[in-house]
Design an enzyme around this catalytic site. Structure first.
Site: not given
Length: 182
Positions: A55, A98-99
């Site tokens: 990120h 996922d995140s």
């Protein structure tokens, strides 16, 4: 969890649909249908492994970065060919964390122009068109996307990267995964 299984069932229904005859398709879509059919019927088998997402630190607070899962473990299967021009084209279906550590299924098509550095080494640049489903976007309703795709490969192994754009506080993620041709 029920929504996840619905999304996964939707993606699995896409796979057999690629093997249908293309003659009944409109002329403007027939070429794409024939290419998908070629990949599905003549392509080699691929194993996909996911593992890392980064990120962009300039787009999130330190606290938010710490809350993200950047070990996007998962995997999937696909089929691919090197076409008459030496370019790579493939179909794939994967699922990964996922995140937010939620399972994200994805299925799609990828295309890359391939440059050969040697007999066994190659670089690629292209794109992927896909359907995915996320818990934090549209409550798991599948949605389409298109992203850039770069790669470096040696023999049967290829490392891929894509960048998911966004604004301040969303998106801006570098996602990396690998493919093994078998």
């Amino acid at each position: 969890m029920t929504q996840y299984f619905r999304a996964l069932a939707f993606f699995l229904l896409l796979v057999p649909a690629t093997a249908m005859a293309c003659d009944d398709w409109p002329s403007w879509a027939r070429g794409a249908c024939q290419r998908v059919d070629q990949i599905w019927n003549e392509g080699g088998n691929d194993l996909y492994l996911t593992g890392y997402s980064w990120h962009n630190r300039a787009m999130y607070s330190s606290d938010k970065i710490r809350s993200f899962n950047e070990l996007a473990w998962g995997g999937g299967l696909g089929k691919s060919i090197y076409d008459e021009d030496g370019d790579w084209q493939g179909l794939y279906a994967m699922a990964f964390l996922d995140s937010h550590s939620d399972i994200e299924p994805i299925a799609g098509y990828g295309f890359q122009k391939i440059g050969r550095i040697g007999a066994d080494t190659r670089l690629g640049i292209g794109y992927t068109v896909f359907l995915t489903s996320r818990s934090d976007i549209m409550s798991r309703v599948p949605f389409p996307g298109i992203l850039p795709l770069v790669s470096a490969g040696y023999r049967d192994a290829t490392l891929y990267a894509t960048y998911i754009p966004g604004g301040k506080g969303n998106g801006n993620v570098l996602f990396m995964f690998g493919r093994w041709e078998f």
